[in-house]
Design a protein around this motif. Structure first.
Motif, PDB file in Angstrom:
ATOM      1  N   ASN A  85      -8.597  -2.231  -5.746  1.00 50.03           N
ATOM      2  CA  ASN A  85      -7.871  -3.485  -5.537  1.00 50.03           C
ATOM      3  C   ASN A  85      -8.669  -4.433  -4.636  1.00 50.03           C
ATOM      4  OD1 ASN A  85      -7.516  -1.651  -3.460  1.00 50.03           O
ATOM      5  ND2 ASN A  85      -5.361  -2.124  -3.105  1.00 50.03           N
ATOM      6  N   GLY A  88      -6.851  -3.714   0.275  1.00 49.25           N
ATOM      7  CA  GLY A  88      -5.463  -3.244   0.303  1.00 49.25           C
ATOM      8  C   GLY A  88      -4.709  -3.979   1.396  1.00 49.25           C
ATOM      9  N   LEU A  89      -3.577  -4.569   1.037  1.00 49.61           N
ATOM     10  CA  LEU A  89      -2.766  -5.279   2.027  1.00 49.61           C
ATOM     11  C   LEU A  89      -1.509  -4.457   2.279  1.00 49.61           C
ATOM     12  CD1 LEU A  89      -2.316  -7.798   3.752  1.00 49.61           C
ATOM     13  CD2 LEU A  89      -1.254  -8.871   1.760  1.00 49.61           C
ATOM     14  N   ILE A  90      -1.289  -4.100   3.524  1.00 46.97           N
ATOM     15  CA  ILE A  90      -0.173  -3.219   3.887  1.00 46.97           C
ATOM     16  C   ILE A  90       0.899  -4.044   4.584  1.00 46.97           C
ATOM     17  CG2 ILE A  90       0.469  -1.069   5.006  1.00 46.97           C
ATOM     18  CD1 ILE A  90      -1.818  -0.847   2.880  1.00 46.97           C
ATOM     19  N   ASP A  91       2.055  -4.092   3.952  1.00 51.64           N
ATOM     20  CA  ASP A  91       3.165  -4.876   4.495  1.00 51.64           C
ATOM     21  C   ASP A  91       3.729  -4.230   5.749  1.00 51.64           C
ATOM     22  OD1 ASP A  91       3.567  -6.851   2.189  1.00 51.64           O
ATOM     23  OD2 ASP A  91       3.638  -4.929   1.140  1.00 51.64           O
ATOM     24  N   GLU A  97       3.197   6.450   2.307  1.00 53.54           N
ATOM     25  CA  GLU A  97       1.851   6.943   2.612  1.00 53.54           C
ATOM     26  C   GLU A  97       0.806   5.871   2.294  1.00 53.54           C
ATOM     27  OE1 GLU A  97       1.060  10.643   0.684  1.00 53.54           O
ATOM     28  OE2 GLU A  97      -1.020  10.728   1.379  1.00 53.54           O
ATOM     29  N   LEU A  98      -0.151   5.713   3.166  1.00 54.32           N
ATOM     30  CA  LEU A  98      -1.271   4.812   2.879  1.00 54.32           C
ATOM     31  C   LEU A  98      -2.122   5.451   1.786  1.00 54.32           C
ATOM     32  CD1 LEU A  98      -2.330   3.784   6.489  1.00 54.32           C
ATOM     33  CD2 LEU A  98      -0.977   2.445   4.849  1.00 54.32           C
ATOM     34  N   MET A  99      -2.365   4.698   0.742  1.00 56.45           N
ATOM     35  CA  MET A  99      -3.149   5.188  -0.396  1.00 56.45           C
ATOM     36  C   MET A  99      -4.401   4.326  -0.529  1.00 56.45           C
ATOM     37  SD  MET A  99      -1.181   7.640  -1.488  1.00 56.45           S
ATOM     38  CE  MET A  99      -1.867   8.069  -3.073  1.00 56.45           C
TER      39      MET A  99
HETATM   40  O1  LIG Z   1      -4.522  -0.307  -0.911  1.00 50.89           O
HETATM   41  C1  LIG Z   1      -3.284  -0.258  -0.773  1.00 50.89           C
HETATM   42  C2  LIG Z   1      -2.461  -1.363  -1.068  1.00 50.89           C
HETATM   43  C3  LIG Z   1      -1.097  -1.236  -0.901  1.00 50.89           C
HETATM   44  N1  LIG Z   1      -0.562  -0.075  -0.431  1.00 50.89           N
HETATM   45  C4  LIG Z   1       0.873   0.018  -0.200  1.00 50.89           C
HETATM   46  C5  LIG Z   1       1.269  -0.696   1.081  1.00 50.89           C
HETATM   47  C6  LIG Z   1       1.805  -2.007   0.627  1.00 50.89           C
HETATM   48  O2  LIG Z   1       2.742  -2.526   1.542  1.00 50.89           O
HETATM   49  C7  LIG Z   1       2.416  -1.616  -0.700  1.00 50.89           C
HETATM   50  C8  LIG Z   1       2.538  -2.749  -1.665  1.00 50.89           C
HETATM   51  O3  LIG Z   1       1.280  -3.339  -1.813  1.00 50.89           O
HETATM   52  P1  LIG Z   1       1.116  -4.709  -2.605  1.00 50.89           P
HETATM   53  O4  LIG Z   1       2.179  -5.659  -2.223  1.00 50.89           O
HETATM   54  O5  LIG Z   1      -0.294  -5.152  -2.461  1.00 50.89           O
HETATM   55  O6  LIG Z   1       1.279  -4.191  -4.115  1.00 50.89           O
HETATM   56  P2  LIG Z   1       2.240  -4.709  -5.265  1.00 50.89           P
HETATM   57  O7  LIG Z   1       1.561  -4.369  -6.511  1.00 50.89           O
HETATM   58  O8  LIG Z   1       2.634  -6.137  -5.031  1.00 50.89           O
HETATM   59  O9  LIG Z   1       3.491  -3.732  -5.087  1.00 50.89           O
HETATM   60  P3  LIG Z   1       4.979  -4.065  -4.540  1.00 50.89           P
HETATM   61  O10 LIG Z   1       5.690  -4.630  -5.704  1.00 50.89           O
HETATM   62  O11 LIG Z   1       5.482  -2.719  -4.095  1.00 50.89           O
HETATM   63  O12 LIG Z   1       4.848  -5.029  -3.389  1.00 50.89           O
HETATM   64  O13 LIG Z   1       1.564  -0.614  -1.247  1.00 50.89           O
HETATM   65  C9  LIG Z   1      -1.381   1.002  -0.121  1.00 50.89           C
HETATM   66  O14 LIG Z   1      -0.927   2.054   0.317  1.00 50.89           O
HETATM   67  N2  LIG Z   1      -2.722   0.873  -0.294  1.00 50.89           N
END
Ligand SMILES: O=c1ccn([C@H]2C[C@H](O)[C@@H](COP(=O)(O)OP(=O)(O)OP(=O)(O)O)O2)c(=O)[nH]1
Ligand SMILES: [Mg+2]
Length: 153
Positions: A85, A88-91, A97-99
């Motif tokens: 990606n 990685g953006l962690i909210d 779990e951090l992946m």
């Molecule tokens: O490299 C990463 C990226 C994200 N996350 C986790 C933390 C983050 O808060 C969540 C959601 O990430 P993101 O908003 O970037 O993904 P999304 O595809 O928009 O998923 P969602 O609909 O759950 O927000 O996934 C990780 O563990 N590792």
């Protein structure tokens, strides 16, 4: 000059990680290295992308902060091991779990060892905004120019 460090709750999901908790490698390090929670070495073929566990959940809680997972420069530059990606953006409200999405963008296979430091976690300030809906803007110098509009030199 440094302000007090925020304290973040960290849930260690695999007891093996107690020997490998993330820390700042030097006093001035911006990121804490995240390790690959693997039972066995993982080989990534060229172009392959796999989601790798870290075994850690970090609950930021404060909406004025976010976590970023970034590649390590040595792995990225020398071996083509970056993030699927890109970043990685962690909210702040994420409690899972951090992946790490690990992508071998290189030409050669690469084997990740269990507990190898694979990426880094950086805590950053965030400003959430409100949007005021308008019909037009007061002109700026740039206007809508972008994507190289100012040239290359
Ligand atoms: O490299 C990463 C990226 C994200 N996350 C986790 C933390 C983050 O808060 C969540 C959601 O990430 P993101 O908003 O970037 O993904 P999304 O595809 O928009 O998923 P969602 O609909 O759950 O927000 O996934 C990780 O563990 N590792
Ligand atoms: Mg999202």
């Amino acid at each position: 000059m440094s302000s007090p460090r925020p304290r973040l709750q960290c849930n260690v999901l695999d007891e093996r990680l107690h020997d490998y908790l993330p820390s700042y490698a030097t006093a001035g390090s911006a990121g804490m290295d995240l390790r690959a929670l693997l039972d066995a070495p993982l080989t990534l073929a060229p172009g392959e992308c796999q989601l790798v566990r870290t075994g850690l959940a970090i609950y930021i809680e404060d909406p004025g902060l976010a976590g970023m997972i970034l590649p390590r420069s040595g792995l990225g530059h020398k071996h083509g091991i970056v993030l699927g990606n890109l970043v990685g953006l962690i909210d702040s409200d994420y409690q899972g779990e951090l992946m790490i999405s690990v992508w071998n963008r290189g030409q050669d296979s690469f084997t990740i060892a269990p507990f190898e430091r694979l990426a880094q976690y950086v805590l950053v300030p965030v400003v959430q905004a409100e949007l005021d809906i308008v019909d037009s803007f007061t002109d700026s110098t740039r206007g809508s120019g972008g994507f190289g509009s100012t040239g290359r030199q």
